[in-house]
Write a protein that holds these residues in place. Structure first.
Motif, PDB file in Angstrom:
ATOM      1  N   ALA A 176       1.033  -0.970   0.067  1.00 33.63           N
ATOM      2  CA  ALA A 176      -0.139  -0.412   0.227  1.00 33.63           C
ATOM      3  C   ALA A 176       0.795   1.526  -0.078  1.00 33.63           C
ATOM      4  CB  ALA A 176      -0.925  -0.152   1.459  1.00 33.63           C
ATOM      5  N   ALA A 177       2.013   0.950   0.801  1.00 32.46           N
ATOM      6  CA  ALA A 177       2.795   2.648   0.647  1.00 32.46           C
ATOM      7  C   ALA A 177       3.508   2.935  -0.329  1.00 32.46           C
ATOM      8  CB  ALA A 177       3.953   2.251   1.523  1.00 32.46           C
ATOM      9  N   VAL A 178       3.813   1.347  -1.120  1.00 33.33           N
ATOM     10  CA  VAL A 178       4.654   2.110  -2.762  1.00 33.33           C
ATOM     11  C   VAL A 178       3.434   2.488  -3.757  1.00 33.33           C
ATOM     12  CG1 VAL A 178       5.231   0.789  -5.047  1.00 33.33           C
ATOM     13  CG2 VAL A 178       6.312  -0.188  -2.362  1.00 33.33           C
ATOM     14  N   LYS A 179       1.732   2.175  -3.662  1.00 31.18           N
ATOM     15  CA  LYS A 179       0.950   2.403  -4.272  1.00 31.18           C
ATOM     16  C   LYS A 179       0.700   3.902  -3.938  1.00 31.18           C
ATOM     17  CE  LYS A 179      -1.659  -1.679  -4.975  1.00 31.18           C
ATOM     18  NZ  LYS A 179      -2.741  -3.052  -4.962  1.00 31.18           N
ATOM     19  N   HIS A 180       0.866   4.416  -2.835  1.00 28.57           N
ATOM     20  CA  HIS A 180       0.461   5.935  -2.487  1.00 28.57           C
ATOM     21  C   HIS A 180       1.784   7.005  -2.518  1.00 28.57           C
ATOM     22  CE1 HIS A 180      -2.775   4.149   0.140  1.00 28.57           C
ATOM     23  NE2 HIS A 180      -3.086   5.137  -0.327  1.00 28.57           N
ATOM     24  N   LEU A 181       3.282   5.927  -2.754  1.00 27.44           N
ATOM     25  CA  LEU A 181       3.663   6.937  -3.066  1.00 27.44           C
ATOM     26  C   LEU A 181       4.765   7.071  -4.574  1.00 27.44           C
ATOM     27  CD1 LEU A 181       6.106   6.329   0.465  1.00 27.44           C
ATOM     28  CD2 LEU A 181       5.336   8.867  -0.224  1.00 27.44           C
ATOM     29  N   LEU A 182       4.348   5.935  -4.921  1.00 28.59           N
ATOM     30  CA  LEU A 182       4.614   5.624  -6.550  1.00 28.59           C
ATOM     31  C   LEU A 182       4.402   7.031  -7.099  1.00 28.59           C
ATOM     32  CD1 LEU A 182       6.047   3.985  -8.841  1.00 28.59           C
ATOM     33  CD2 LEU A 182       3.890   3.128  -8.968  1.00 28.59           C
ATOM     34  N   LEU A 183       3.929   7.964  -7.050  1.00 28.56           N
ATOM     35  CA  LEU A 183       3.934   9.300  -8.352  1.00 28.56           C
ATOM     36  C   LEU A 183       3.815   9.955  -7.788  1.00 28.56           C
ATOM     37  CD1 LEU A 183      -0.630   8.846  -8.666  1.00 28.56           C
ATOM     38  CD2 LEU A 183       1.922   8.170 -10.100  1.00 28.56           C
ATOM     39  N   PRO A 184       4.251  10.383  -6.122  1.00 27.06           N
ATOM     40  CA  PRO A 184       5.012  11.732  -5.572  1.00 27.06           C
ATOM     41  C   PRO A 184       6.347  10.928  -5.883  1.00 27.06           C
ATOM     42  CG  PRO A 184       3.357  10.460  -3.810  1.00 27.06           C
ATOM     43  CD  PRO A 184       2.748  10.225  -5.157  1.00 27.06           C
ATOM     44  N   TRP A 185       6.898  10.088  -6.127  1.00 25.71           N
ATOM     45  CA  TRP A 185       8.024  10.136  -6.071  1.00 25.71           C
ATOM     46  C   TRP A 185       8.546   9.982  -7.349  1.00 25.71           C
ATOM     47  CZ3 TRP A 185       8.616   3.841  -3.415  1.00 25.71           C
ATOM     48  CH2 TRP A 185       8.458   3.894  -2.579  1.00 25.71           C
ATOM     49  N   ILE A 186       7.910   9.990  -8.379  1.00 27.03           N
ATOM     50  CA  ILE A 186       7.796   9.792  -9.905  1.00 27.03           C
ATOM     51  C   ILE A 186       7.916  11.508  -9.920  1.00 27.03           C
ATOM     52  CG2 ILE A 186       7.495   9.547 -12.237  1.00 27.03           C
ATOM     53  CD1 ILE A 186       5.742   6.881 -11.116  1.00 27.03           C
ATOM     54  N   THR A 187       7.469  11.502  -9.515  1.00 27.99           N
ATOM     55  CA  THR A 187       7.461  13.493  -9.237  1.00 27.99           C
ATOM     56  C   THR A 187       8.816  14.123  -8.821  1.00 27.99           C
ATOM     57  OG1 THR A 187       4.419  13.743  -8.806  1.00 27.99           O
ATOM     58  CG2 THR A 187       5.948  15.630  -9.715  1.00 27.99           C
TER      59      THR A 187
END
Length: 314
Positions: A176-187
């Motif tokens: 769940a953490a990767v799903k929530h943070l993937l877009l901010p990480w890419i940004t």
């Protein structure tokens, strides 16, 4: 190596002292005084004096600084003017979200930036080089807020495959953490990857022109061996500098990205403190983030010595 570490540590201490002085002085440099600025022009003189007494602002500056530093050394950064909560507790509660955001973005920048920089440098003026350079310039040119909104519209609203807001700790639920943070990480990681790639490419090209590399080539060593064994390690030193600066910057809170993805990290705490004129919170966050930035740079200096044993004071 030991002498190098001791001397770097000796330089680290006065830097932290300077950071503490600047953080403390911030409140006293506000035009009209911090209390009047916080309470506004409608506050009476009695209210202003009451808050000044509560904050200890009527004492001489050197006494205020010593009292403040005594509290800092004991983990007390004061209480928020707006919420009344301890500032240290607010920072501790929000720091994990900023930490995981910064860690993921840094990993992405390293995994993409360094291989892309090596590939671009070893294929100079080829289609691969032009393509990597073009992608890097594009990544640097796109503002974080614009890329973040595009990702939300694509993966959140159109495809509906990833959540677009909130935070889940990787220690509680990694998936769940990767799903929530993937877009901010890419940004965040897109622009950082481009910067790392450009630095790695230019550093590697500079190393390729060094005399010892030309000697290795003249001895008939393969290109892969020269690059992997002799060139990359030396080219990493300036790249590590950029990565260290990026980490320090990210740990200070990324206001725009945290606001876009509703992540309650240090960036949103800073934004809230600025909007509410909560100088006590600002003072505490400035001290902590500046201390983190200085610590990261100290660690980066130690990494230099690990990458190149010749680095030292002798």
């Amino acid at each position: 190596m030991r002498k190098y570490v001791i001397r770097r540590l000796a330089q680290y201490v006065p830097v932290l002292f300077g950071v503490s002085v600047i953080s403390f002085s911030m409140m006293h440099l506000v035009a009209g005084g911090p209390v009047r600025t916080m309470l506004g022009t409608q506050a009476t003189e009695e209210q202003v004096q009451q808050v000044r007494t509560e904050l200890g602002l009527n004492a001489p500056l050197h006494e205020q600084y010593l009292d403040w530093m005594w509290g800092v050394l004991h983990g007390d950064l004061g209480n928020s003017i707006m919420s009344g909560k301890p500032v240290a507790a607010e920072i501790v509660a929000r720091f994990p979200e900023t930490f995981w955001l910064a860690a993921g973005a840094t990993v992405i920048s390293i995994l993409i930036g360094i291989p892309a920089g090596i590939l671009s440098a070893t294929n100079r003026y080829s289609k691969v080089d032009y393509a990597a350079t073009g992608v890097a310039f594009t990544g640097i040119s796109i503002p974080n807020f614009f890329l973040g909104i595009l990702l939300i519209l694509l993966f959140g609203n159109t495809l509906n495959v990833l959540p677009v807001a909130g935070f889940v700790s990787p220690l509680k639920d990694p998936v769940a953490a990767v799903k929530h943070l993937l877009l901010p990480w890419i940004t965040l990681g897109t622009a950082l990857s481009s910067i790392v790639m450009r630095m790695m490419r230019s550093s590697l090209l500079e190393v390729f022109n060094e005399q010892y590399i030309q000697v290795a080539n003249a001895k008939g060593l393969s290109r892969e061996l020269v690059t992997n064994k002799h060139a990359i390690m030396n080219a990493l030193i300036p790249t590590v500098t950029i990565i260290g600066l990026n980490v320090g910057y990210l740990l200070g809170g990324t206001i725009v990205v945290e606001q876009i993805f509703a992540i309650s990290g240090l960036g949103r705490l800073i934004l809230s403190a600025v909007l509410n004129r909560d100088f006590v919170v600002l003072q505490g966050v400035l001290l902590v983030t500046a201390g983190l930035f200085t610590t990261v740079n100290f660690v980066t200096d130690l990494v230099y010595a690990g990458l190149d044993p010749r680095i030292g004071y002798e």
